[in-house]
Design an enzyme around this catalytic site. Structure first.
Site, PDB file in Angstrom:
ATOM      1  N   ASN A 117      17.788   6.997 -29.601  1.00  0.00           N
ATOM      2  CA  ASN A 117      16.717   7.802 -29.004  1.00  0.00           C
ATOM      3  C   ASN A 117      16.507   9.113 -29.735  1.00  0.00           C
ATOM      4  O   ASN A 117      15.484   9.755 -29.570  1.00  0.00           O
ATOM      5  CB  ASN A 117      17.025   8.094 -27.532  1.00  0.00           C
ATOM      6  CG  ASN A 117      17.037   6.811 -26.703  1.00  0.00           C
ATOM      7  OD1 ASN A 117      16.050   6.099 -26.655  1.00  0.00           O
ATOM      8  ND2 ASN A 117      18.161   6.516 -26.096  1.00  0.00           N
ATOM      9  N   LYS A 148      18.212   3.018 -70.439  1.00  0.00           N
ATOM     10  CA  LYS A 148      17.127   2.326 -69.743  1.00  0.00           C
ATOM     11  C   LYS A 148      16.669   1.181 -70.618  1.00  0.00           C
ATOM     12  O   LYS A 148      16.490   1.376 -71.825  1.00  0.00           O
ATOM     13  CB  LYS A 148      15.973   3.289 -69.491  1.00  0.00           C
ATOM     14  CG  LYS A 148      14.884   2.709 -68.624  1.00  0.00           C
ATOM     15  CD  LYS A 148      13.487   3.141 -69.062  1.00  0.00           C
ATOM     16  CE  LYS A 148      13.073   2.496 -70.365  1.00  0.00           C
ATOM     17  NZ  LYS A 148      11.704   2.741 -70.777  1.00  0.00           N
ATOM     18  N   ASP A 184      15.000  -0.718 -30.529  1.00  0.00           N
ATOM     19  CA  ASP A 184      15.798   0.472 -30.840  1.00  0.00           C
ATOM     20  C   ASP A 184      17.275   0.283 -30.510  1.00  0.00           C
ATOM     21  O   ASP A 184      18.030   1.242 -30.432  1.00  0.00           O
ATOM     22  CB  ASP A 184      15.230   1.711 -30.134  1.00  0.00           C
ATOM     23  CG  ASP A 184      15.120   1.532 -28.628  1.00  0.00           C
ATOM     24  OD1 ASP A 184      15.479   0.452 -28.122  1.00  0.00           O
ATOM     25  OD2 ASP A 184      14.670   2.476 -27.954  1.00  0.00           O
ATOM     26  N   ARG A 215      11.746  11.561 -28.650  1.00  0.00           N
ATOM     27  CA  ARG A 215      12.894  12.416 -28.959  1.00  0.00           C
ATOM     28  C   ARG A 215      13.345  12.361 -30.414  1.00  0.00           C
ATOM     29  O   ARG A 215      14.177  13.142 -30.845  1.00  0.00           O
ATOM     30  CB  ARG A 215      14.067  12.061 -28.023  1.00  0.00           C
ATOM     31  CG  ARG A 215      13.909  12.704 -26.654  1.00  0.00           C
ATOM     32  CD  ARG A 215      15.166  12.576 -25.858  1.00  0.00           C
ATOM     33  NE  ARG A 215      15.330  11.235 -25.314  1.00  0.00           N
ATOM     34  CZ  ARG A 215      16.501  10.685 -25.018  1.00  0.00           C
ATOM     35  NH1 ARG A 215      17.622  11.341 -25.254  1.00  0.00           N
ATOM     36  NH2 ARG A 215      16.557   9.473 -24.499  1.00  0.00           N
ATOM     37  N   ARG A 265      17.596  16.054 -93.467  1.00  0.00           N
ATOM     38  CA  ARG A 265      18.040  17.381 -93.102  1.00  0.00           C
ATOM     39  C   ARG A 265      17.483  18.327 -94.131  1.00  0.00           C
ATOM     40  O   ARG A 265      17.463  17.978 -95.322  1.00  0.00           O
ATOM     41  CB  ARG A 265      19.562  17.402 -93.287  1.00  0.00           C
ATOM     42  CG  ARG A 265      20.358  17.821 -92.106  1.00  0.00           C
ATOM     43  CD  ARG A 265      21.795  17.862 -92.558  1.00  0.00           C
ATOM     44  NE  ARG A 265      22.601  16.899 -91.839  1.00  0.00           N
ATOM     45  CZ  ARG A 265      23.839  16.588 -92.180  1.00  0.00           C
ATOM     46  NH1 ARG A 265      24.411  17.115 -93.236  1.00  0.00           N
ATOM     47  NH2 ARG A 265      24.513  15.741 -91.455  1.00  0.00           N
ATOM     48  N   ASN A 307      28.929   3.319 -82.905  1.00  0.00           N
ATOM     49  CA  ASN A 307      29.295   4.600 -82.325  1.00  0.00           C
ATOM     50  C   ASN A 307      28.065   5.500 -82.308  1.00  0.00           C
ATOM     51  O   ASN A 307      27.511   5.820 -83.357  1.00  0.00           O
ATOM     52  CB  ASN A 307      30.421   5.247 -83.153  1.00  0.00           C
ATOM     53  CG  ASN A 307      31.080   6.357 -82.365  1.00  0.00           C
ATOM     54  OD1 ASN A 307      30.394   7.183 -81.751  1.00  0.00           O
ATOM     55  ND2 ASN A 307      32.402   6.387 -82.380  1.00  0.00           N
ATOM     56  N   GLY A 325       5.718   0.058 -18.502  1.00  0.00           N
ATOM     57  CA  GLY A 325       7.114  -0.260 -18.185  1.00  0.00           C
ATOM     58  C   GLY A 325       7.574  -1.565 -18.793  1.00  0.00           C
ATOM     59  O   GLY A 325       6.765  -2.383 -19.245  1.00  0.00           O
ATOM     60  N   ARG A 362      20.032   3.094 -65.937  1.00  0.00           N
ATOM     61  CA  ARG A 362      18.767   2.753 -65.277  1.00  0.00           C
ATOM     62  C   ARG A 362      18.427   1.258 -65.445  1.00  0.00           C
ATOM     63  O   ARG A 362      19.085   0.545 -66.194  1.00  0.00           O
ATOM     64  CB  ARG A 362      17.669   3.649 -65.830  1.00  0.00           C
ATOM     65  CG  ARG A 362      17.864   5.109 -65.370  1.00  0.00           C
ATOM     66  CD  ARG A 362      16.901   6.042 -66.046  1.00  0.00           C
ATOM     67  NE  ARG A 362      15.525   5.603 -65.869  1.00  0.00           N
ATOM     68  CZ  ARG A 362      14.510   5.971 -66.664  1.00  0.00           C
ATOM     69  NH1 ARG A 362      14.736   6.771 -67.701  1.00  0.00           N
ATOM     70  NH2 ARG A 362      13.292   5.531 -66.444  1.00  0.00           N
TER      71      ARG A 362
HETATM   72  C1  UD1 Z   1      15.817   0.695 -19.840  1.00  0.00           C
HETATM   73  C2  UD1 Z   1      16.289  -0.029 -18.574  1.00  0.00           C
HETATM   74  C3  UD1 Z   1      17.634   0.576 -18.124  1.00  0.00           C
HETATM   75  C4  UD1 Z   1      18.642   0.480 -19.235  1.00  0.00           C
HETATM   76  C5  UD1 Z   1      18.097   1.134 -20.508  1.00  0.00           C
HETATM   77  C6  UD1 Z   1      19.027   0.870 -21.655  1.00  0.00           C
HETATM   78  C7  UD1 Z   1      14.251  -0.621 -17.396  1.00  0.00           C
HETATM   79  C8  UD1 Z   1      13.345  -0.296 -16.282  1.00  0.00           C
HETATM   80  N1  UD1 Z   1      15.297   0.148 -17.550  1.00  0.00           N
HETATM   81  O1  UD1 Z   1      15.580   2.040 -19.489  1.00  0.00           O
HETATM   82  O2  UD1 Z   1      18.104  -0.111 -16.988  1.00  0.00           O
HETATM   83  O3  UD1 Z   1      19.857   1.116 -18.844  1.00  0.00           O
HETATM   84  O4  UD1 Z   1      16.819   0.588 -20.851  1.00  0.00           O
HETATM   85  O5  UD1 Z   1      18.615   1.598 -22.761  1.00  0.00           O
HETATM   86  O6  UD1 Z   1      14.008  -1.587 -18.086  1.00  0.00           O
HETATM   87  N2  UD1 Z   1       9.204  -0.600 -23.754  1.00  0.00           N
HETATM   88  C9  UD1 Z   1       8.041  -1.302 -23.967  1.00  0.00           C
HETATM   89  N3  UD1 Z   1       7.005  -1.133 -23.102  1.00  0.00           N
HETATM   90  C10 UD1 Z   1       7.080  -0.300 -22.034  1.00  0.00           C
HETATM   91  C11 UD1 Z   1       8.267   0.415 -21.821  1.00  0.00           C
HETATM   92  C12 UD1 Z   1       9.324   0.243 -22.700  1.00  0.00           C
HETATM   93  O7  UD1 Z   1       7.927  -2.069 -24.918  1.00  0.00           O
HETATM   94  O8  UD1 Z   1       6.095  -0.203 -21.295  1.00  0.00           O
HETATM   95  C13 UD1 Z   1      10.323  -0.795 -24.693  1.00  0.00           C
HETATM   96  C14 UD1 Z   1      10.758   0.475 -25.415  1.00  0.00           C
HETATM   97  O9  UD1 Z   1      10.093   0.621 -26.642  1.00  0.00           O
HETATM   98  C15 UD1 Z   1      12.248   0.258 -25.598  1.00  0.00           C
HETATM   99  C16 UD1 Z   1      12.633  -0.615 -24.400  1.00  0.00           C
HETATM  100  O10 UD1 Z   1      11.443  -1.205 -23.951  1.00  0.00           O
HETATM  101  O11 UD1 Z   1      12.527  -0.477 -26.773  1.00  0.00           O
HETATM  102  C17 UD1 Z   1      13.279   0.189 -23.288  1.00  0.00           C
HETATM  103  O12 UD1 Z   1      12.397   1.186 -22.856  1.00  0.00           O
HETATM  104  P1  UD1 Z   1      12.894   2.613 -22.435  1.00  0.00           P
HETATM  105  O13 UD1 Z   1      11.743   3.417 -22.001  1.00  0.00           O
HETATM  106  O14 UD1 Z   1      13.773   3.164 -23.478  1.00  0.00           O
HETATM  107  O15 UD1 Z   1      13.762   2.209 -21.138  1.00  0.00           O
HETATM  108  P2  UD1 Z   1      14.787   3.110 -20.374  1.00  0.00           P
HETATM  109  O16 UD1 Z   1      14.037   3.983 -19.441  1.00  0.00           O
HETATM  110  O17 UD1 Z   1      15.701   3.748 -21.317  1.00  0.00           O
HETATM  111 CA    CA Z   2      15.833   3.977 -23.861  1.00  0.00          CA
END
Ligand code: UD1
Ligand code: CA
Length: 468
Positions: free
Chosen positions: A238, A362, A115, A27, A451, A388, A90, A344
């Site tokens: 995000n 500079k 983030d 995003r 001059r 001056n 995940g 600078r």
């Molecule tokens: C996650 C939480 C949610 C919480 C939210 C807060 C889970 C399942 N859910 O959701 O409860 O409210 O954050 O923002 O944890 N990342 C990885 N590897 C992966 C997936 C994600 O490193 O496979 C990292 C992402 O880069 C990010 C963080 O984990 O920094 C969270 O991932 P994101 O996909 O934003 O989680 P949400 O679905 O927002």
């Molecule tokens: Ca997130």
């Protein structure tokens, strides 16, 4: 006063910090990885890393995935381990991989996100303390709009039972306003077993780290929660709009801290620090100023509107007037700089120096009481005291290949529109006639001018327009 970082707090258990940053950040609609976008002049991920360095941790690991090469390069000088998670299945999957690299002696695992840049060290420390190597500690928050977040499920006694992801939540669960910030501290010992028990039986088909909460609850492990001190602390980035919102929230907070220390800030909503700003007493900062890198404003300094100051020390009672740009300089006391001055790197001024509008300096030192008030370029120049420099004076310091020095000794007066072709020395007490091009050094205490002789043609007539 300077808003410096606190000393590393003591931790009761051995801590490992896992920073999750494998996600794509679609995003942001940018080719730059999300965690490399800047907030307060520093990449998001460096904010999180810097906080992690303030905690007493035995081990730090960053999980990367999308644009792993670029991030590996970015992190190469940092004292952290990196791990590539490919594919990203995940947050639970990310931590499962991470756990394999966490040293055995670590009892607490703190999970932070790349983030979510602005968590206070004290908030993270509270989470670590609440975990204490044996409990589960969650950073939660009551929010007006819980859209998209995991919801905290509590029983009738208020005990946390689990977390339900937004996409998996029932209508009644969706009305819960307490959300999971994602930041948590977990006990190492049961974690292996919890992570092994995770499944992908959910709407997103991912291994949810949040599912460990229910497992902990079922095993009778205490689940503690705490809340951030400031509303912006747990805000994630995000989108570009969220990034800008967080930047403003942070800068306004910083401005208020400076105000609390006695700095006059005309508008805390138009104030930006992208580095470290240190202010003495009775400093006044007008609207729209940007401070980058290491900036020191000593006692009584006034900074006019829309001024940019980078890596510069401004000594006591100096006034920087509107729209000036200073970088890599040391400005002496009681100076008046600007408006519209460009100072600078390598510019150093003594006391009571005046540098006026459209003057560029500079690698130039300027002695006590000297003035260059209008439309001037001083490059690779040493200016003595009480000099001056007239309007439109230019040091010709570059011959197209090399740079050369100009030395202007004490008590020199340089007439307007003069070119000083370096290398050249203007002897002490010299006066240079306006409009001169000076190519050889001048003797002290004499008038030097170059001059062409002025002529007037008495028989000349102005041409008349042609008649058709
Ligand atoms: C996650 C939480 C949610 C919480 C939210 C807060 C889970 C399942 N859910 O959701 O409860 O409210 O954050 O923002 O944890 N990342 C990885 N590897 C992966 C997936 C994600 O490193 O496979 C990292 C992402 O880069 C990010 C963080 O984990 O920094 C969270 O991932 P994101 O996909 O934003 O989680 P949400 O679905 O927002
Ligand atoms: Ca997130």
């Amino acid at each position: 006063m300077s808003l410096t970082k606190s000393n590393p707090p003591h931790s009761s258990s051995t801590l490992s910090i896992v920073l999750l940053a494998a996600g794509q950040g679609t995003r942001m609609r940018s080719s730059l990885p999300k965690v490399l976008h800047s907030l307060a002049g520093k990449p998001l991920i460096n904010h999180v890393l810097d906080r992690s360095f303030e905690l007493h941790a035995a081990h730090r690991l960053v999980v990367i995935g999308h644009q792993a090469e670029r991030l590996t390069q970015h992190l190469q000088d940092q004292p952290v381990d990196t791990l590539i998670q490919q594919p990203q299945l995940g947050t639970g999957h990310a931590l499962t991989l991470a756990l394999q690299q966490i040293p055995k002696e670590c009892q607490t695992v703190l999970v932070v996100y790349g983030d979510v840049p602005l968590l206070e060290t004290s908030t993270l420390q509270r989470l670590v303390d609440l975990c204490d190597g044996q409990h589960l500690a969650l950073l939660t928050e009551e929010v007006m709009d819980p859209q998209g977040y995991g919801r905290i499920l509590r029983d009738q006694n208020g005990q946390v039972m689990g977390i339900r992801e937004h996409k998996d939540a029932s209508v009644s669960e969706l009305s819960i306003k307490e959300i999971n910030t994602g930041i948590m501290a977990l006990p190492r010992q049961p974690l292996d077993q919890w992570l092994q028990a995770l499944t992908t039986n959910n709407v997103q088909g991912e291994y949810y780290l949040t599912d460990v909460v229910q497992l902990a609850h079922q095993q009778g492990i205490t689940i503690n929660t705490c809340q951030p001190r400031y509303p912006w602390e747990a805000m994630g980035v995000n989108s570009q709009a969220q990034l800008a919102k967080l930047e403003r929230a942070f800068q306004t907070h910083l401005a208020q801290r400076y105000q609390d220390e006695g700095v006059s800030i005309s508008d805390p909503h138009r104030f930006d620090v992208r580095g470290q700003l240190t202010c003495g007493r009775d400093v006044l900062i007008d609207v729209g100023c940007i401070f980058e890198g290491q900036v020191v404003l000593e006692e009584g300094v006034k900074v006019g509107p829309y001024t940019v100051i980078k890596d510069t020390v401004v000594e006591r009672n100096t006034e920087i007037l509107a729209f000036s740009h200073l970088e890599g300089a040391r400005i002496g006391p009681n100076n008046r700089i600007g408006p519209y001055a460009r100072i600078r790197p390598g510019s150093v001024t003594a006391e009571n120096v005046h540098i006026g509008n459209f003057v560029e300096t500079k690698k130039t030192t300027i002695g006590k009481g000297s003035k260059a008030n209008h439309l001037t370029y001083l490059g690779d120049t040493q200016v003595g005291q009480r000099v001056n420099v007239g309007a439109g004076t230019i040091t010709c310091n570059y011959d197209g290949v090399n740079k050369h020095q100009t030395i202007i000794e004490d008590d020199v007066f340089i007439g307007s529109d003069t070119q000083l072709v370096a290398p050249v020395t203007i002897g002490a007490g010299s006066t240079i006639g306006a409009g001169s091009t000076i190519v050889t050094s001048t003797p002290p205490d004499q008038l030097t001018l170059s001059r062409s002789k002025q002529v007037s043609l008495s028989r000349w007539r102005r041409p008349k327009p042609k008649q058709d």
